[in-house]
Structure formats: C-alpha cells, structure tokens
Design an enzyme around this catalytic site. Structure first.
Site, PDB file in Angstrom:
ATOM      1  N   HIS A 107      76.752  56.164  87.134  1.00 54.75           N
ATOM      2  CA  HIS A 107      75.773  57.028  86.079  1.00 54.75           C
ATOM      3  C   HIS A 107      76.313  57.527  84.955  1.00 54.75           C
ATOM      4  CE1 HIS A 107      77.646  61.004  86.171  1.00 54.75           C
ATOM      5  NE2 HIS A 107      77.007  61.185  85.656  1.00 54.75           N
TER       6      HIS A 107
HETATM    7  C1  UD1 Z   1      72.916  64.465  83.301  1.00 58.31           C
HETATM    8  C2  UD1 Z   1      74.336  65.044  82.237  1.00 58.31           C
HETATM    9  C3  UD1 Z   1      74.832  64.254  82.815  1.00 58.31           C
HETATM   10  C4  UD1 Z   1      76.210  65.233  84.752  1.00 58.31           C
HETATM   11  C5  UD1 Z   1      74.215  63.984  85.013  1.00 58.31           C
HETATM   12  C6  UD1 Z   1      74.103  63.843  86.696  1.00 58.31           C
HETATM   13  C7  UD1 Z   1      73.997  65.604  80.256  1.00 58.31           C
HETATM   14  C8  UD1 Z   1      74.290  64.836  78.671  1.00 58.31           C
HETATM   15  N1  UD1 Z   1      74.013  64.469  80.754  1.00 58.31           N
HETATM   16  O1  UD1 Z   1      73.184  62.608  82.540  1.00 58.31           O
HETATM   17  O2  UD1 Z   1      76.909  64.727  82.654  1.00 58.31           O
HETATM   18  O3  UD1 Z   1      77.134  64.043  84.748  1.00 58.31           O
HETATM   19  O4  UD1 Z   1      73.613  64.581  84.743  1.00 58.31           O
HETATM   20  O5  UD1 Z   1      73.219  63.481  86.909  1.00 58.31           O
HETATM   21  O6  UD1 Z   1      73.135  66.029  80.053  1.00 58.31           O
HETATM   22  N2  UD1 Z   1      65.781  61.077  85.132  1.00 58.31           N
HETATM   23  C9  UD1 Z   1      64.322  60.461  86.342  1.00 58.31           C
HETATM   24  N3  UD1 Z   1      64.458  62.173  87.275  1.00 58.31           N
HETATM   25  C10 UD1 Z   1      65.322  62.844  87.118  1.00 58.31           C
HETATM   26  C11 UD1 Z   1      66.244  62.595  85.745  1.00 58.31           C
HETATM   27  C12 UD1 Z   1      66.891  61.941  85.055  1.00 58.31           C
HETATM   28  O7  UD1 Z   1      64.008  59.143  86.492  1.00 58.31           O
HETATM   29  O8  UD1 Z   1      64.994  63.721  88.068  1.00 58.31           O
HETATM   30  C13 UD1 Z   1      65.753  59.158  84.896  1.00 58.31           C
HETATM   31  C14 UD1 Z   1      65.295  59.374  83.167  1.00 58.31           C
HETATM   32  O9  UD1 Z   1      65.044  58.702  83.013  1.00 58.31           O
HETATM   33  C15 UD1 Z   1      66.337  59.737  82.473  1.00 58.31           C
HETATM   34  C16 UD1 Z   1      67.375  59.820  83.051  1.00 58.31           C
HETATM   35  O10 UD1 Z   1      67.768  60.099  84.113  1.00 58.31           O
HETATM   36  O11 UD1 Z   1      66.308  59.073  80.917  1.00 58.31           O
HETATM   37  C17 UD1 Z   1      69.126  60.426  81.907  1.00 58.31           C
HETATM   38  O12 UD1 Z   1      68.526  61.534  82.847  1.00 58.31           O
HETATM   39  P1  UD1 Z   1      69.620  62.591  81.666  1.00 58.31           P
HETATM   40  O13 UD1 Z   1      68.729  64.076  81.878  1.00 58.31           O
HETATM   41  O14 UD1 Z   1      69.231  62.099  80.684  1.00 58.31           O
HETATM   42  O15 UD1 Z   1      71.455  62.802  82.332  1.00 58.31           O
HETATM   43  P2  UD1 Z   1      71.781  61.854  83.620  1.00 58.31           P
HETATM   44  O16 UD1 Z   1      71.714  60.878  83.114  1.00 58.31           O
HETATM   45  O17 UD1 Z   1      70.752  61.925  84.674  1.00 58.31           O
END
Ligand code: UD1
Length: 373
Positions: free
Chosen positions: A206
């Site tokens: 991820h």
């Molecule tokens: C975040 C953390 C990372 C951690 C990871 C665990 C930061 C910078 N990154 O990354 O350190 O290892 O979480 O999973 O804080 N999305 C969904 N549903 C959700 C959440 C996210 O669909 O419930 C999708 C969205 O399109 C979003 C993307 O995932 O834009 C990324 O989510 P985000 O929280 O920005 O970062 P992670 O890659 O999950």
C-alpha cells in the site's frame, strides 16, 4: 481530574491505542477520550478494528476523510483546535506516523498542551515518504518520546533530543497481538480460504512509493504471480492499491492465476489468524514487519529501507527492495525451507501499555492504582 486525549485516524493506530487505553483505565484514575479523525472511514478500514480490539466507539469523531496531504492535515487541524480548546486536555497522546498524528502534534504544541508520541524515534531516512516527515516533525514537537526499541533512542539522541524526554517502553502493537492471538486462532479463516497452515503466503502492498508507480507496481505484482504458481498467496488489497490496479488495467493479468487470491481488507483478528500461520509474508507495511517478528514468521519487506531495523537485526525480517528478480530469489529460498532464525526484541512483551499508563500517571502527578511490576 487530569485528562488524556488519544488520537486515532488510520488503520495501524487502533491496535496501538487499544492497549494504552485499557491500561490507563485499569491502573490510573485518569480521564481519557479517544478522538478519531476519520482519516480511514470504510468499515473494513476502521470500525472492524474497534470491534476486534474490544474498544468502545470513539468519544469524538471528526469525520475528515480522504484528501491531498495538505487538505487532509489542515482540515484535521481546524477541527482538533476547537476540541482541544473546549476539552483542555492535560496530555495529548499520538501514535505512529500517519497524517492524523502530525496534525495533532502541530495543534497541540501551538496550544502549549503536553504531547506524547508513542513509537517515537523510528527513521527510514527517506524524506520522500510522508510517514518520515510525520515522524520527524512529531518527534521535534513532543514532550514525551516513547520508543519501541533502542535504535529509536539512538536516532533521537543523534538529533539532539534531551535524553530525559526519551522513554524506552517497548512495542505497544505487540500488546494487541499477544492479547488477541488466542481469539484469532479460533477463527475459520484458513478453512474458508481453502488453506492449510504454513503452506501459503500473505502479501500486502500500500505504500505510495510502490503502488502509485505503475512500473514498480506491475513488477511487484509479477513476483506475487510467481510465488502463487508454487503456493497459494492471499492478498488483502488496500483501497489505494485496488484503485491503481484498476487504473493500470492490471486486474486481468492477476485473474489468470487463481491461486493468487485478491480479497478485501481484513479485520484485525481475521488478518492475524492468517499471518500467524503463514509460511511467508511479503509486504511493504511497517506494522507487519513487527508483527511477523513477534510471530516468528518469515517476512520479506518489499522496500529499499526500513525504519524498523530491529526486525532485521533481531527478528525474521529481510529487506529485499523492489527489484522483481531479487524478490523472487528470496521468496524461492524461503519456500524451499531456508529461513532466517529470529528472536523477539527486548520489551516486546505485551506490557508496553502498562508501562505507558504508569508513565502518564507519573508525569501527570496522579497515583497509579497498582505499582508497576
Ligand atoms: C495511511 C498512512 C500510512 C499507513 C496506512 C495504513 C499517512 C500519510 N499514511 O496511508 O502511513 O500505513 O494509512 O493503511 O497517513 N481510502 C478508502 N477508504 C478508507 C481510507 C482510504 O477508500 O477508509 C482510499 C482513498 O482513496 C484515499 C486512499 O485510500 O485517498 C489513501 O488513504 P490515506 O489515508 O490518504 O493513506 P493510506 O494510503 O491509507
């Protein structure tokens, strides 16, 4: 009564806060609130963890959701400031390296509220990783720096942090792992997926640096296909990764190998039941490097570096980078039975939450109900 606010937002935060919250409730008279930023909001990315860890629903939910880093962090800060001004906590406790952590660190320090960072001192020395920026800034601003391992203490000392603020408490995520293992072992996950113990691989990907780069992602997925031709591979797919696989038209290629099982993100217990009996874990997650070390399961980290070197020096982790040839060779070797022996690092003993609770009680000048021992 003195008040502590815990901040959670993204998946790996929940299993770090659960044992701290539980130990504070059991050992101290401190009042506590859990604030969820809403960084992760899907039921499978958030709610299921509260249920699995036996945590009550958050006391405060900011409902921020996804966005660019600036947008997400700024929105969190605006809402947090209002809450902190109203609740007037005596200590704010943040965990790990996600955007919710840095948002709370910035707001807390500007309001002169004492800040504690659990999992302080980890460094990948790669500033292109958002988590590294979050760690460095949060550590700079923290009054208490609670470290999981001695390498983290050394990093902080090198950066000139006052040793009096550094406390080696151990790895709090391992508290959750040890207290949940028995429950996880009873789940029928393997049966449901048609697997037998120690004859399958678990994979997760991820990190933006891996999955947002189409060429790199295609190369990493090709290594999973290679492994799946030998043993089944279970691949719970993070939403970010699922989006990239779809955008890059990579799904059709993956479907050609049915033993590579793409599944939805899993809850904490279900995933633990899977990793604890795996022959090998292939991942770019930080937490999973630690969990496999605690479980004594071989782990290949598909990154060029780790901020958790103790998992390599002491544990079962090998950092193999992102070159498909090197990854295939390492996986083949492990599947052939040539595995690295590991030990569990110092203070990864399931009692870190208790040490943190006692430290918070001491710092806030309240009596603990039980002496630490
Ligand atoms: C975040 C953390 C990372 C951690 C990871 C665990 C930061 C910078 N990154 O990354 O350190 O290892 O979480 O999973 O804080 N999305 C969904 N549903 C959700 C959440 C996210 O669909 O419930 C999708 C969205 O399109 C979003 C993307 O995932 O834009 C990324 O989510 P985000 O929280 O920005 O970062 P992670 O890659 O999950």
């Amino acid at each position: 009564m003195k008040k502590v606010i815990h901040i959670v937002g993204a998946r790996p935060n929940f299993m770090k806060v659960a044992p701290i919250h539980k130990a504070i409730a059991a050992r101290t008279p401190l009042q506590q609130l859990v604030m969820h930023t809403g960084q992760h909001y899907d039921a499978k990315m958030s709610d299921v963890f509260f249920a699995d860890l036996g945590m009550a629903a958050p006391d405060i939910h900011l409902g921020i959701g996804s966005g660019s880093h600036a947008e997400q962090t700024a929105k969190m800060m605006v809402e947090m400031e209002k809450i902190f001004l109203k609740e007037k906590p005596d200590l704010v406790s943040v965990v790990g390296d996600v955007n919710s952590t840095i948002a709370a660190a910035l707001v807390t320090s500007k309001l002169a509220i004492p800040l504690s960072h659990v999992e302080a001192g980890l460094r990948s020395f790669e500033r292109h990783m958002p988590e590294e920026i979050n760690r460095v800034v949060t550590d700079r601003l923290s009054d208490l720096l609670l470290t999981p391992s001695r390498d983290a203490d050394a990093n902080l000392l090198k950066e000139g942090i006052d040793p009096k603020r550094i406390h080696l408490v151990g790895n709090v995520m391992i508290d959750s792992l040890l207290s949940s293992k028995e429950k996880a072992d009873q789940l029928p996950t393997l049966k449901q997926l048609g697997l037998t113990p120690r004859t399958y691989v678990v994979a997760t990907l991820h990190r933006p640096s891996n999955v947002d780069n189409p060429k790199l992602l295609a190369g990493l997925l090709s290594t999973l296909i290679h492994v799946a031709k030998k043993v089944p591979v279970v691949f719970p797919v993070h939403p970010r990764t699922r989006k990239m696989i779809a955008e890059q038209g990579l799904a059709a290629e993956l479907e050609k190998t049915p033993s590579l099982k793409l599944v939805d993100p899993m809850g904490y217990l279900e995933f633990l039941s899977l990793t604890s009996q795996a022959q090998l874990v292939m991942t770019d997650s930080g937490g999973l490097q630690e969990e496999t070390t605690a479980l004594n399961v071989p782990c290949l980290t598909l990154r060029e570096e780790t901020e958790r070197p103790v998992t390599v020096e002491v544990g079962t982790n090998e950092v193999v980078g992102t070159d498909p040839t090197r990854i295939r060779e390492a996986a083949d070797r492990i599947l052939a039975g040539d595995v690295k022996k590991g030990r569990v690092p110092e203070l990864w003993d399931g009692r870190t939450g208790e040490r943190i609770a006692d430290l918070y009680a001491r710092v806030l000048g309240v009596e603990t109900k039980r002496a630490f021992g």
